[in-house]
Enzyme design. Structure first.
Site, PDB file in Angstrom:
ATOM      1  N   LEU A 234      33.832  20.816  48.070  1.00  0.00           N
ATOM      2  CA  LEU A 234      32.563  21.034  48.772  1.00  0.00           C
ATOM      3  C   LEU A 234      32.344  22.500  49.148  1.00  0.00           C
ATOM      4  CD1 LEU A 234      32.658  17.840  51.034  1.00  0.00           C
ATOM      5  CD2 LEU A 234      31.432  18.134  48.861  1.00  0.00           C
ATOM      6  N   ALA A 235      32.739  23.416  48.249  1.00  0.00           N
ATOM      7  CA  ALA A 235      32.339  24.813  48.441  1.00  0.00           C
ATOM      8  C   ALA A 235      30.849  24.898  48.075  1.00  0.00           C
ATOM      9  CB  ALA A 235      33.206  25.728  47.585  1.00  0.00           C
TER      10      ALA A 235
ATOM     11  N   ASN B 193      36.780  16.896  50.431  1.00  0.00           N
ATOM     12  CA  ASN B 193      37.246  18.245  50.113  1.00  0.00           C
ATOM     13  C   ASN B 193      38.709  18.333  50.520  1.00  0.00           C
ATOM     14  OD1 ASN B 193      36.351  21.073  49.312  1.00  0.00           O
ATOM     15  ND2 ASN B 193      37.397  21.472  51.261  1.00  0.00           N
TER      16      ASN B 193
ATOM     17  N   ALA C 204      37.959  26.196  38.827  1.00  0.00           N
ATOM     18  CA  ALA C 204      38.463  25.781  37.512  1.00  0.00           C
ATOM     19  C   ALA C 204      39.916  26.214  37.324  1.00  0.00           C
ATOM     20  CB  ALA C 204      37.582  26.373  36.420  1.00  0.00           C
TER      21      ALA C 204
ATOM     22  N   ASN D 210      33.502  25.221  35.847  1.00  0.00           N
ATOM     23  CA  ASN D 210      33.430  25.994  34.604  1.00  0.00           C
ATOM     24  C   ASN D 210      34.750  25.917  33.850  1.00  0.00           C
ATOM     25  OD1 ASN D 210      30.859  26.964  34.242  1.00  0.00           O
ATOM     26  ND2 ASN D 210      31.184  28.769  35.531  1.00  0.00           N
TER      27      ASN D 210
ATOM     28  N   SER E  99      24.546  24.715  35.174  1.00  0.00           N
ATOM     29  CA  SER E  99      24.057  26.090  35.261  1.00  0.00           C
ATOM     30  C   SER E  99      22.979  26.204  36.313  1.00  0.00           C
ATOM     31  CB  SER E  99      23.496  26.519  33.912  1.00  0.00           C
ATOM     32  OG  SER E  99      22.873  27.765  34.052  1.00  0.00           O
TER      33      SER E  99
ATOM     34  N   LYS F 224      27.973  25.022  27.652  1.00  0.00           N
ATOM     35  CA  LYS F 224      27.836  25.827  28.872  1.00  0.00           C
ATOM     36  C   LYS F 224      28.467  27.213  28.668  1.00  0.00           C
ATOM     37  CE  LYS F 224      27.118  26.923  33.251  1.00  0.00           C
ATOM     38  NZ  LYS F 224      28.155  27.753  33.770  1.00  0.00           N
TER      39      LYS F 224
ATOM     40  N   HIS G   2      26.156  29.223  26.613  1.00  0.00           N
ATOM     41  CA  HIS G   2      25.056  29.579  27.511  1.00  0.00           C
ATOM     42  C   HIS G   2      25.421  30.835  28.307  1.00  0.00           C
ATOM     43  CE1 HIS G   2      23.540  29.667  31.615  1.00  0.00           C
ATOM     44  NE2 HIS G   2      22.400  29.230  31.139  1.00  0.00           N
ATOM     45  N   ASN G   3      26.598  30.841  28.874  1.00  0.00           N
ATOM     46  CA  ASN G   3      27.022  32.009  29.654  1.00  0.00           C
ATOM     47  C   ASN G   3      27.163  33.245  28.771  1.00  0.00           C
ATOM     48  OD1 ASN G   3      27.251  30.083  31.648  1.00  0.00           O
ATOM     49  ND2 ASN G   3      29.117  30.922  32.499  1.00  0.00           N
TER      50      ASN G   3
ATOM     51  N   GLU H 145      23.875  34.616  28.236  1.00  0.00           N
ATOM     52  CA  GLU H 145      23.487  35.266  29.493  1.00  0.00           C
ATOM     53  C   GLU H 145      24.052  36.701  29.539  1.00  0.00           C
ATOM     54  OE1 GLU H 145      24.299  32.746  32.994  1.00  0.00           O
ATOM     55  OE2 GLU H 145      25.237  34.501  33.874  1.00  0.00           O
TER      56      GLU H 145
ATOM     57  N   HIS I 128      45.009  39.547  -3.074  1.00  0.00           N
ATOM     58  CA  HIS I 128      44.338  38.434  -2.392  1.00  0.00           C
ATOM     59  C   HIS I 128      43.296  37.737  -3.268  1.00  0.00           C
ATOM     60  CE1 HIS I 128      46.414  39.012   1.317  1.00  0.00           C
ATOM     61  NE2 HIS I 128      45.976  40.248   1.479  1.00  0.00           N
TER      62      HIS I 128
HETATM   63  P1  NBP Z   1      35.120  27.794  44.128  1.00  0.00           P
HETATM   64  O1  NBP Z   1      35.245  28.047  42.689  1.00  0.00           O
HETATM   65  O2  NBP Z   1      35.141  28.942  45.069  1.00  0.00           O
HETATM   66  O3  NBP Z   1      36.273  26.758  44.572  1.00  0.00           O
HETATM   67  C1  NBP Z   1      36.446  26.361  45.909  1.00  0.00           C
HETATM   68  C2  NBP Z   1      36.685  24.875  45.990  1.00  0.00           C
HETATM   69  O4  NBP Z   1      37.840  24.494  45.201  1.00  0.00           O
HETATM   70  C3  NBP Z   1      36.978  24.435  47.408  1.00  0.00           C
HETATM   71  O5  NBP Z   1      36.393  23.158  47.600  1.00  0.00           O
HETATM   72  C4  NBP Z   1      38.503  24.368  47.421  1.00  0.00           C
HETATM   73  O6  NBP Z   1      39.024  23.525  48.408  1.00  0.00           O
HETATM   74  C5  NBP Z   1      38.750  23.773  46.062  1.00  0.00           C
HETATM   75  N1  NBP Z   1      40.124  23.871  45.575  1.00  0.00           N
HETATM   76  C6  NBP Z   1      40.851  24.940  45.180  1.00  0.00           C
HETATM   77 BR1  NBP Z   1      40.265  26.664  45.272  1.00  0.00          BR
HETATM   78  N2  NBP Z   1      42.077  24.635  44.766  1.00  0.00           N
HETATM   79  C7  NBP Z   1      42.193  23.305  44.914  1.00  0.00           C
HETATM   80  C8  NBP Z   1      43.234  22.384  44.677  1.00  0.00           C
HETATM   81  N3  NBP Z   1      44.397  22.771  44.176  1.00  0.00           N
HETATM   82  N4  NBP Z   1      42.998  21.091  44.956  1.00  0.00           N
HETATM   83  C9  NBP Z   1      41.823  20.685  45.463  1.00  0.00           C
HETATM   84  N5  NBP Z   1      40.781  21.521  45.712  1.00  0.00           N
HETATM   85  C10 NBP Z   1      40.959  22.814  45.433  1.00  0.00           C
HETATM   86  O7  NBP Z   1      33.798  26.919  44.428  1.00  0.00           O
HETATM   87  P2  NBP Z   1      32.316  27.055  43.849  1.00  0.00           P
HETATM   88  O8  NBP Z   1      31.861  28.460  43.804  1.00  0.00           O
HETATM   89  O9  NBP Z   1      31.535  26.055  44.616  1.00  0.00           O
HETATM   90  O10 NBP Z   1      32.428  26.537  42.336  1.00  0.00           O
HETATM   91  C11 NBP Z   1      32.929  25.249  42.005  1.00  0.00           C
HETATM   92  C12 NBP Z   1      33.000  25.148  40.503  1.00  0.00           C
HETATM   93  O11 NBP Z   1      31.689  25.292  39.956  1.00  0.00           O
HETATM   94  C13 NBP Z   1      33.852  26.220  39.843  1.00  0.00           C
HETATM   95  O12 NBP Z   1      34.536  25.675  38.755  1.00  0.00           O
HETATM   96  C14 NBP Z   1      32.836  27.220  39.367  1.00  0.00           C
HETATM   97  O13 NBP Z   1      33.300  27.975  38.262  1.00  0.00           O
HETATM   98  C15 NBP Z   1      31.680  26.319  38.991  1.00  0.00           C
HETATM   99  N6  NBP Z   1      30.364  26.950  38.987  1.00  0.00           N
HETATM  100  C16 NBP Z   1      30.020  27.844  39.937  1.00  0.00           C
HETATM  101  C17 NBP Z   1      28.755  28.421  39.936  1.00  0.00           C
HETATM  102  C18 NBP Z   1      28.357  29.386  40.996  1.00  0.00           C
HETATM  103  O14 NBP Z   1      27.255  29.936  40.896  1.00  0.00           O
HETATM  104  N7  NBP Z   1      29.173  29.622  42.023  1.00  0.00           N
HETATM  105  C19 NBP Z   1      27.850  28.068  38.942  1.00  0.00           C
HETATM  106  C20 NBP Z   1      28.206  27.133  37.993  1.00  0.00           C
HETATM  107  C21 NBP Z   1      29.474  26.588  38.032  1.00  0.00           C
HETATM  108  P3  NBP Z   1      39.350  24.133  49.881  1.00  0.00           P
HETATM  109  O15 NBP Z   1      38.045  24.123  50.596  1.00  0.00           O
HETATM  110  O16 NBP Z   1      40.299  23.144  50.441  1.00  0.00           O
HETATM  111  O17 NBP Z   1      39.916  25.488  49.674  1.00  0.00           O
END
Ligand code: NBP
Length: 473
Positions: A10-11, A32, A76, A102, A128, A182, A185-186, A189, A449
């Site tokens: 839930l980030a 979370n 990821a 991702n 995205s 995806k 796509h990136n 971008e 070759h």
């Molecule tokens: P983050 O990529 O910053 O990850 C933070 C989240 O991961 C928190 O909920 C954290 O839990 C959890 N986490 C981690 Br770090 N390690 C963990 C583990 N070992 N077990 C369980 N939970 C774990 O969050 P975000 O920016 O919201 O992105 C989430 C995903 O979406 C990523 O894969 C990202 O690449 C992708 N994405 C992001 C965007 C963007 O614009 N930001 C766009 C498209 C896709 P905690 O709270 O307990 O630390």
């Protein structure tokens, strides 16, 4: 009561996705790793819909309707594997685990195969649109089985962006297809942004225009066929004035572009597939170059050209056309890569549909994508987008301007690897004979070759170190 769907992680992304689901009337289980985020979400946004918070994974899974649908939105990599493992222990055959992070498509293929053994559907899904998209409607690119799409599709189409009533979410194909699309796509971008950056740089250097004046140029371009999210926000970034110094914002930002790796993944995969995604590669390398300040400082002693003779000509319009033509090349290359992977992995990706789902909610949304959809509708077996009548007409009309832009850039010493390599790709593709024949000759010379002939079937080798006569190989 049980939840329709769950979100763990839930980030920013997970929280906004959960809110989006709740606002659409779904009961959403939320979880979370650290409980604080879960409590915060319910406290701050609990009024937006039905949330079922859980502090333990077991309680989270127990709160889901069967077959269970759980979306993972964590960082990821190793974190994703840890969460999948925990979830899979608690789930039953027929349940669905969606990874919305991702992930690299190869990881997704591995995870999908492992969970399939247990009868669990693993749905690697590209999402995205950043945080804003996650909340108000992203572009969604799910992979995985057809059965999982049947159960998830209506929900995903519900929360996705829509353009002209069409949701920006479609089943891309099995296993890693969604994350692959995806990734490309990136990559596109990256290329879009590099071309925009080059346009700005060239116009600023050649015309001495201010960022604010160039913002106006981009705004005008955005009213025409270049209309897109990235062009639109370019005008905004260029217009921005730094509050602390009164200088243009763009002049106070360190000029080293960062990357999280999806551009690099795209290029690595393209190398494996043998698809020349030069636009994406140049964009990725341009970022890498920008990130080597020590080399750039050392290179400041190198001399540039004398630019006193360069006039304005019709440079702005020329650059607009070069940008459009280079953009078409970048998209053509990206779509080639998706087509190649689809063939390699047996995904059967509908290329026109990919253009459709990128029309809204995502970073590369653009008016232009409708024309790509139309090109693939007209000819689903299109060998390159550049050959579609609509696009070939544009690049043909743009090519003189495109050449003048590259020439000007070379003359005044402004690097435009995006424009230059796109033009080289265009010329390479359209050449009747390429010097690859010489490369083949050299390969045959030093490595035996062999080569093919233009006039006869079969492979041949010339005895270069002996009598220099040709023999069938
Ligand atoms: P983050 O990529 O910053 O990850 C933070 C989240 O991961 C928190 O909920 C954290 O839990 C959890 N986490 C981690 Br770090 N390690 C963990 C583990 N070992 N077990 C369980 N939970 C774990 O969050 P975000 O920016 O919201 O992105 C989430 C995903 O979406 C990523 O894969 C990202 O690449 C992708 N994405 C992001 C965007 C963007 O614009 N930001 C766009 C498209 C896709 P905690 O709270 O307990 O630390």
């Amino acid at each position: 009561d049980l939840a329709d769907i769950g979100v763990t992680g839930l980030a920013v992304m997970g929280r906004n996705l959960a809110r989006n689901l709740a606002r659409h009337g779904y009961a959403v289980a939320v979880h979370n790793r650290s409980a604080g985020r879960t409590d915060e979400l319910v406290k701050e946004f609990g009024g937006e819909g039905t949330f079922l918070p859980a502090h333990e994974m077991a309680a989270f899974v127990a709160s889901l309707k069967r077959p269970r649908r759980a979306i993972i939105m964590v960082k990821a990599g190793a974190g994703t594997d840890a969460v999948i493992e925990e979830l899979a222990e608690l789930m039953e055959p027929g349940d669905m685990i969606v990874d919305g992070g991702n992930a690299h498509f190869a990881d997704t293929r591995r995870r999908e195969a492992a969970l399939r053994e247990k009868g669990i559907h693993f749905v690697g899904t590209g999402i995205s649109g950043g945080e804003e998209g996650a909340l108000n409607g992203p572009s969604i690119m799910p992979g995985g089985s057809k059965e999982s799409w049947a159960a998830l599709g209506p929900i995903l189409q519900d929360i996705a962006a829509t353009v002209d009533g069409v949701p920006c979410a479609v089943h891309v194909g099995p296993d890693g297809a969604g994350h692959f699309v995806k990734m490309v796509h990136n990559g596109i971008e990256y290329s879009d942004m590099q071309l925009i950056a080059e346009s700005y740089d060239l116009l600023r250097q050649a015309l001495g225009a201010t960022p604010a004046e160039l913002a106006q140029v981009f705004r005008e371009w955005n009213a025409g066929e270049l209309e897109s999210y990235l062009i639109e926000i370019t005008a905004e970034v260029l217009d921005q004035v730094d509050a602390a110094t009164g200088k243009p914002f763009v002049d106070v930002v360190v000029d080293q572009a960062e990357q999280k790796g999806t551009g690099r993944w795209t290029v690595q995969s393209a190398l494996d597939l043998g698809v020349p995604v030069t636009g994406i590669a140049e964009a990725t390398f341009a970022r890498a170059l920008s990130g080597h300040p020590e080399q750039r400082a050392a290179a400041r002693t190198l001399e540039g050209p004398d630019i006193s003779g360069v006039g304005e000509r019709q440079l702005v319009e020329d650059v607009r056309q070069a940008l459009l033509a280079s953009k078409i090349v970048a998209y053509a290359q990206g779509f080639d890569q998706i087509a190649a992977a689809s063939k390699e992995y047996g995904w059967d990706v509908d290329l026109g549909a990919m253009a459709t789902i990128w029309r809204g909610g995502c970073i590369i949304r653009a008016r232009f994508l409708d024309r790509i959809r139309a090109a693939y509708d007209a000819d689903p077996a299109l060998s390159t987008l550049l050959a579609a009548p609509d696009f070939s007409a544009v690049v043909n009309a743009a090519q003189d301007a495109w050449r003048r832009v590259v020439k000007t850039a070379v003359e005044i010493g402004v690097p435009t690897p995006g424009f230059s390599s796109a033009l080289a790709y265009y010329d390479g593709l359209r050449r009747e004979r390429l010097p690859a024949a010489l490369v083949q000759g050299l390969r045959d010379y030093f490595g035996a070759h062999t080569y093919h002939r233009v006039d006869r079937e079969g492979s041949f080798h010339t005895d270069w170190s002996g009598d220099r006569r040709e023999r069938p190989a």
